[in-house]
Design an enzyme around this catalytic site. Sequence first.
Site, PDB file in Angstrom:
ATOM      1  N   ASP A   1       1.042  -1.100  -0.057  1.00 56.65           N
ATOM      2  CA  ASP A   1      -0.087  -0.049   0.156  1.00 56.65           C
ATOM      3  C   ASP A   1       0.768   0.637  -0.055  1.00 56.65           C
ATOM      4  OD1 ASP A   1      -2.613   1.062   0.066  1.00 56.65           O
ATOM      5  OD2 ASP A   1      -2.282   1.236   2.602  1.00 56.65           O
ATOM      6  N   HIS A   2       0.728   2.627  -0.983  1.00 56.58           N
ATOM      7  CA  HIS A   2       0.761   3.854  -0.400  1.00 56.58           C
ATOM      8  C   HIS A   2       2.939   3.210  -1.171  1.00 56.58           C
ATOM      9  CE1 HIS A   2      -2.132   5.479  -0.295  1.00 56.58           C
ATOM     10  NE2 HIS A   2      -2.940   5.277   0.752  1.00 56.58           N
TER      11      HIS A   2
ATOM     12  N   GLU B   1      -3.198   5.458  -8.094  1.00 51.96           N
ATOM     13  CA  GLU B   1      -4.412   6.917  -7.266  1.00 51.96           C
ATOM     14  C   GLU B   1      -4.296   8.341  -8.279  1.00 51.96           C
ATOM     15  OE1 GLU B   1      -5.066   9.588  -3.776  1.00 51.96           O
ATOM     16  OE2 GLU B   1      -4.310   7.492  -3.115  1.00 51.96           O
TER      17      GLU B   1
ATOM     18  N   HIS C   1      -7.822   9.247   5.021  1.00 53.49           N
ATOM     19  CA  HIS C   1      -6.974   8.832   5.788  1.00 53.49           C
ATOM     20  C   HIS C   1      -7.006   9.636   7.062  1.00 53.49           C
ATOM     21  CE1 HIS C   1      -5.065   7.889   2.168  1.00 53.49           C
ATOM     22  NE2 HIS C   1      -4.983   6.842   2.460  1.00 53.49           N
ATOM     23  N   GLY C   2      -7.471   8.278   8.138  1.00 52.71           N
ATOM     24  CA  GLY C   2      -6.726   8.672   9.322  1.00 52.71           C
ATOM     25  C   GLY C   2      -7.869   9.414   9.952  1.00 52.71           C
TER      26      GLY C   2
ATOM     27  N   GLY D   1      -8.645   5.467   2.685  1.00 44.85           N
ATOM     28  CA  GLY D   1      -9.401   5.993   3.987  1.00 44.85           C
ATOM     29  C   GLY D   1     -10.561   6.051   5.119  1.00 44.85           C
TER      30      GLY D   1
ATOM     31  N   ASN E   1     -10.320   0.125   2.002  1.00 46.16           N
ATOM     32  CA  ASN E   1      -8.687   0.496   2.471  1.00 46.16           C
ATOM     33  C   ASN E   1      -9.254   0.697   3.869  1.00 46.16           C
ATOM     34  OD1 ASN E   1      -7.601  -0.005   0.170  1.00 46.16           O
ATOM     35  ND2 ASN E   1      -5.799   1.499   1.324  1.00 46.16           N
TER      36      ASN E   1
END
Length: 275
Positions: free
Chosen positions: A79-80, A131, A175-176, A204, A225
């Site tokens: 991921d990322h 993305e 995210h977060g 997110g 995710n």
Amino acid sequence: MLVTLKEILTKAKQENYAVPACNIDNEHNLRAAIEAAEEMNTGIILNTTPVANPDLESFGRIAVDLARRSRVKIALNLDHGKTFEDCLLGIRAGYTSIMIDRSLLPFEENIREVQEMVRICHALGISVEAELGHVGVGEQYHTDGHQAFTRVEEAVEYVKQTGVDALAVAIGTAHGVYKGTPQIHFDLLHELKDALDIPLVLHGGSGTGDENLARCAREGINKINLSNDLKRSAIENLVKEDLSGNAVYQLYPLLAEGFKHKIKHYIRLFGCEGK
């Protein structure tokens, strides 16, 4: 069994449901995620990040080994991957999917770098996620939640030029931990689903709310995710227990139990149980 992201998401797109992509960072929650998938008889996606798992090769090999032994389909996704080197380490460790994140680059530069990774990965039978638009962070939701959305026309051209297997889209998540209420742009999701013939990904997912996530799964998203929500569930399951005396040895099993419980909740919510 270890499979590619494309294999899991192609079925999800055909049958109109979403698959949880769970961020794991140790052997305990890795095993918990696999157990959740097996108990719910569904495929699942395991995410790891270079930040949480800096030794990608060592941890990746553990995850690959456990996934291969599972009786359900499991994709292991880097991921990322923000650097070329991280992506190649994921490939070497046996990941079946590489998420190359070039979302902060200008459009043409994003395309060029993703094209390169697609060429490498497809030659090795590995899926690629990218993305377009940019999913920001929840603590800055007052700005990040209202800008850098994915543009439909650009997405069509992007998929055509890169050949990616799945596309993470920016439709209002972050995210977060959110500071503010998530506002999902379902009209944009519908346009993207109609315009693109590959699975769509929502980054997110944590904190976005069950109603929003269930609707996303019904209306076009095929991979969601999850990280923060799973870890919070693990901690909540731990702190409710009396850990005096020898009970402290239940520390890791209790964390894993909470982690697994939340994954099973999302499997039901996303419509992939038994799939």
